[in-house]
Design a protein around this motif. Structure first.
Motif, PDB file in Angstrom:
ATOM      1  N   GLU A 159      27.897 -67.575 -61.565  1.00  0.00           N
ATOM      2  CA  GLU A 159      28.769 -66.487 -62.275  1.00  0.00           C
ATOM      3  C   GLU A 159      30.174 -66.872 -62.445  1.00  0.00           C
ATOM      4  O   GLU A 159      30.617 -66.532 -63.492  1.00  0.00           O
ATOM      5  N   PRO A 160      31.071 -67.327 -61.297  1.00  0.00           N
ATOM      6  CA  PRO A 160      32.285 -67.613 -61.948  1.00  0.00           C
ATOM      7  C   PRO A 160      32.283 -68.771 -62.997  1.00  0.00           C
ATOM      8  O   PRO A 160      33.440 -68.689 -63.910  1.00  0.00           O
ATOM      9  N   LEU A 161      31.417 -69.794 -63.187  1.00  0.00           N
ATOM     10  CA  LEU A 161      31.351 -70.567 -64.082  1.00  0.00           C
ATOM     11  C   LEU A 161      31.304 -70.023 -65.487  1.00  0.00           C
ATOM     12  O   LEU A 161      31.792 -70.332 -66.573  1.00  0.00           O
ATOM     13  N   TRP A 162      30.254 -69.355 -65.478  1.00  0.00           N
ATOM     14  CA  TRP A 162      29.617 -68.236 -66.672  1.00  0.00           C
ATOM     15  C   TRP A 162      30.687 -67.626 -67.120  1.00  0.00           C
ATOM     16  O   TRP A 162      31.114 -67.316 -68.328  1.00  0.00           O
ATOM     17  N   ARG A 163      31.209 -66.852 -66.156  1.00  0.00           N
ATOM     18  CA  ARG A 163      32.521 -66.168 -66.467  1.00  0.00           C
ATOM     19  C   ARG A 163      33.606 -66.782 -67.295  1.00  0.00           C
ATOM     20  O   ARG A 163      34.314 -66.461 -68.319  1.00  0.00           O
ATOM     21  N   SER A 164      34.041 -68.006 -66.908  1.00  0.00           N
ATOM     22  CA  SER A 164      35.273 -68.863 -67.418  1.00  0.00           C
ATOM     23  C   SER A 164      34.660 -69.301 -68.652  1.00  0.00           C
ATOM     24  O   SER A 164      35.411 -69.310 -69.446  1.00  0.00           O
ATOM     25  N   ARG A 165      33.422 -69.445 -68.994  1.00  0.00           N
ATOM     26  CA  ARG A 165      32.925 -69.682 -70.264  1.00  0.00           C
ATOM     27  C   ARG A 165      33.378 -68.740 -71.303  1.00  0.00           C
ATOM     28  O   ARG A 165      33.649 -68.973 -72.382  1.00  0.00           O
ATOM     29  N   GLU A 166      32.837 -67.464 -70.899  1.00  0.00           N
ATOM     30  CA  GLU A 166      33.007 -66.425 -71.640  1.00  0.00           C
ATOM     31  C   GLU A 166      34.505 -66.030 -71.931  1.00  0.00           C
ATOM     32  O   GLU A 166      34.816 -65.707 -72.916  1.00  0.00           O
ATOM     33  N   GLN A 167      35.424 -66.296 -71.011  1.00  0.00           N
ATOM     34  CA  GLN A 167      36.628 -66.129 -70.910  1.00  0.00           C
ATOM     35  C   GLN A 167      37.399 -66.970 -72.038  1.00  0.00           C
ATOM     36  O   GLN A 167      38.319 -66.609 -73.211  1.00  0.00           O
ATOM     37  N   ARG A 168      36.779 -68.351 -72.226  1.00  0.00           N
ATOM     38  CA  ARG A 168      37.403 -69.361 -73.273  1.00  0.00           C
ATOM     39  C   ARG A 168      36.963 -68.712 -74.451  1.00  0.00           C
ATOM     40  O   ARG A 168      37.489 -68.732 -75.398  1.00  0.00           O
ATOM     41  N   ALA A 169      35.478 -68.387 -74.536  1.00  0.00           N
ATOM     42  CA  ALA A 169      35.053 -67.789 -76.010  1.00  0.00           C
ATOM     43  C   ALA A 169      35.717 -66.667 -76.450  1.00  0.00           C
ATOM     44  O   ALA A 169      36.109 -66.189 -77.565  1.00  0.00           O
ATOM     45  N   TRP A 170      36.395 -65.547 -75.468  1.00  0.00           N
ATOM     46  CA  TRP A 170      37.074 -64.544 -75.858  1.00  0.00           C
ATOM     47  C   TRP A 170      38.413 -64.782 -76.304  1.00  0.00           C
ATOM     48  O   TRP A 170      38.845 -64.048 -77.556  1.00  0.00           O
ATOM     49  N   ASN A 171      38.993 -65.697 -76.138  1.00  0.00           N
ATOM     50  CA  ASN A 171      40.326 -66.356 -76.462  1.00  0.00           C
ATOM     51  C   ASN A 171      40.229 -66.388 -77.988  1.00  0.00           C
ATOM     52  O   ASN A 171      41.373 -66.269 -78.675  1.00  0.00           O
ATOM     53  N   TRP A 172      39.110 -66.750 -78.339  1.00  0.00           N
ATOM     54  CA  TRP A 172      39.082 -67.299 -79.721  1.00  0.00           C
ATOM     55  C   TRP A 172      39.044 -66.026 -80.867  1.00  0.00           C
ATOM     56  O   TRP A 172      39.786 -66.255 -81.899  1.00  0.00           O
ATOM     57  N   TYR A 173      38.970 -64.861 -80.371  1.00  0.00           N
ATOM     58  CA  TYR A 173      39.213 -63.698 -81.090  1.00  0.00           C
ATOM     59  C   TYR A 173      40.654 -63.520 -81.504  1.00  0.00           C
ATOM     60  O   TYR A 173      40.945 -62.916 -82.514  1.00  0.00           O
ATOM     61  N   ASP A 174      41.345 -63.625 -80.292  1.00  0.00           N
ATOM     62  CA  ASP A 174      42.843 -63.682 -80.562  1.00  0.00           C
ATOM     63  C   ASP A 174      43.352 -64.493 -81.575  1.00  0.00           C
ATOM     64  O   ASP A 174      44.250 -64.241 -82.679  1.00  0.00           O
ATOM     65  N   TRP A 175      42.694 -65.801 -81.438  1.00  0.00           N
ATOM     66  CA  TRP A 175      42.919 -66.879 -82.657  1.00  0.00           C
ATOM     67  C   TRP A 175      42.690 -66.419 -84.013  1.00  0.00           C
ATOM     68  O   TRP A 175      43.362 -66.491 -85.204  1.00  0.00           O
ATOM     69  N   ALA A 176      41.618 -65.797 -84.027  1.00  0.00           N
ATOM     70  CA  ALA A 176      40.860 -65.095 -85.310  1.00  0.00           C
ATOM     71  C   ALA A 176      41.648 -64.197 -85.874  1.00  0.00           C
ATOM     72  O   ALA A 176      42.209 -64.401 -87.183  1.00  0.00           O
ATOM     73  N   ASN A 177      42.002 -63.047 -85.293  1.00  0.00           N
ATOM     74  CA  ASN A 177      42.570 -61.930 -85.918  1.00  0.00           C
ATOM     75  C   ASN A 177      44.072 -61.968 -86.151  1.00  0.00           C
ATOM     76  O   ASN A 177      44.448 -61.455 -87.131  1.00  0.00           O
TER      77      ASN A 177
END
Length: 464
Positions: free
Chosen positions: A16-34
């Motif tokens: 779960e920590p590794l998967w959570r880290s993957r999601e966090q990196r993906a989540w950052n991209w919406y800051d980049w997008a908007n």
């Protein structure tokens, strides 16, 4: 479309920590997008271009600027062409104050926050793309498009902020939020730099200036929509937890949500205290950023070249500022860093009052200071507030958070304008903004951070 499934789910190893880290990196991209929409469109290009287009319709001539006092008709109201974009953005922020808590309450009951985020983002980017069609003296479609896209952008952020709680533990929250905010400054700054080059060098590219601006507005919409795909494809669906049951029909629950949330927040006094503090110091921050170019040009005598360079520098230095504050929060806690940030803003507005005219070095150094504190205080405010929200009501409370940010952001500009009108100088007007940072600090000092986290039923981070 349910999103990816964690590898090793149901296995012996805890991935779960590794998967959570993957999601966090993906989540950052919406800051980049908007962020591209907020920088290229709302902060820099839309207002002057709308003034020019509306000015032509009003009969101000092809060189219309913000001094044009001739009017255009909007729903029976006769509005000065030079003030039209500011009326439009003000209306959008006030409307958002009522819409966002409604959206938040619906998000809390959904297991597909990422799809809500995407739906609002893609709808908002579609309306933002309509700005490309604003040309000549045809301003009406652009007026409608900027209001709707701004409201939809705010709706997407409610879902986006709520996802932060699903993908991070309390101890991870500051780091994740700071990194996302940093990515936002980097992405928004990169596209803005490209667009400013195109606008300023339009002749060399074989474009007229109007077309260069229109392409830039369109590019922000495409950027927003395109990069939103990254978090949509890489984030998981998270089932809602501890959802508070609503009473009454959907419409009655929705349109009363803003006042219901405010009333029920009395059970969480520390959460309410922070929200009031945020209302004040964030208004000060938004006003400083909003009036900086006016202060630089009218009071300090700088030309467009210096102001554009400063805007771009702030975007990229704020990237480092957000990451720096994230590291400081890991050592000293988000609460202390936010409080120190309000103190730093007090120093900044006092120094701004005494900046010598046409001293580029002093102006740029102050811009660096603004950038460092800007990224840090905003990123940590988001993560710290997430700790003060009772579980299952993230969307509802973040809707209120965004409503406070948007619906009250005119207080500072109002004070700035009043002081300038009374004194005839922008110097006392800029230093008058210190009152917002003082009030923000006063309420922050009344806040017991650990008590607020525990009252909300969350686990206090190791460092508060």
């Amino acid at each position: 479309m349910t999103g990816p499934t964690p590898p090793g789910a149901g296995g012996v190893a805890d991935l779960e920590p590794l998967w959570r880290s993957r999601e966090q990196r993906a989540w950052n991209w919406y800051d980049w997008a908007n962020s591209a929409y907020y920088t290229t469109v709302l902060s820099v290009l839309f207002a002057p271009y709308m003034i020019t287009v509306a000015g032509k319709a009003a009969g101000c001539g092809s060189s219309a600027d913000d001094t044009c006092d001739k009017t255009v008709d909007l729903l029976g109201l006769h509005l000065a062409a030079g003030s039209l974009p500011f009326y439009l953005t003000s209306f959008a922020t006030i409307a958002s104050a009522f819409v966002l808590p409604v959206v938040g309450a619906l998000v809390d009951r959904s297991s597909r926050k990422r799809l809500h985020m995407a739906a609002f983002a893609w709808s908002g980017s579609l309306f933002a793309a309509l700005l490309f069609l604003m040309r000549g003296d045809h301003w009406q479609l652009g007026a409608f498009a900027v209001v709707v896209s701004s409201i939809l952008g705010g709706c997407s952020l409610v879902s986006y902020y709520a996802i932060l709680v699903d993908i991070s533990t309390e101890d991870e929250r500051d780091r994740v939020s700071s990194r996302g905010w940093a990515w936002g400054y980097l992405g928004g700054g990169l596209l803005l730099a490209l667009n400013l080059v195109m606008v300023l060098a339009h002749g060399s590219l074989g474009l007229d200036k109007e077309l260069a601006v229109r392409i830039s507005l369109l590019s922000a919409a495409v950027w927003w929509a395109g990069f939103t795909l990254v978090p949509v494809l890489r984030l998981r669906d998270h089932p809602p937890r501890d959802v508070v049951a609503g009473s009454g029909r959907l419409l009655s629950r929705s349109f009363g949500q803003l006042f219901t949330t405010l009333r029920e927040m009395r059970a969480f006094p520390m959460t309410l205290t922070f929200l009031v503090a945020f209302l004040f110091y964030n208004d000060g921050i938004q006003t400083v950023i909003g009036v900086a170019s006016t202060y630089g040009s009218k009071q300090l005598g700088f030309g467009d070249g210096v102001l554009i360079a400063t805007i771009l520098m702030i975007q990229f230095v704020a990237y480092g500022g957000a990451l720096l504050f994230g590291r400081l929060a890991a050592t000293y806690g988000a609460y202390r860093c936010i409080l120190w940030g309000t103190y730093a803003w007090m120093v900044i507005v006092v120094l701004a009052m005494f900046l010598p005219r046409k001293n580029i070095v002093a102006f740029l150094l102050l811009g660096v200071a603004i950038a460092v504190v800007l990224g840090g205080t905003q990123a940590l405010s988001r993560s710290f507030f997430s700790l003060l929200i009772p579980r299952g009501r993230e969307g509802e409370y973040f809707g209120l958070y965004n409503a406070c940010e948007r619906g009250t952001s005119w207080f500072g500009t109002f004070l700035f304008g009043i002081v300038f009108q009374v004194t005839g100088s922008y110097r006392p007007a800029i230093v008058a903004l210190i009152v917002f940072f003082v009030l923000g600090a006063v309420f922050l000092l009344r806040l017991d951070a650990r008590r607020g986290v525990e009252e909300a039923g969350n686990t206090a981070p190791a460092v508060m």
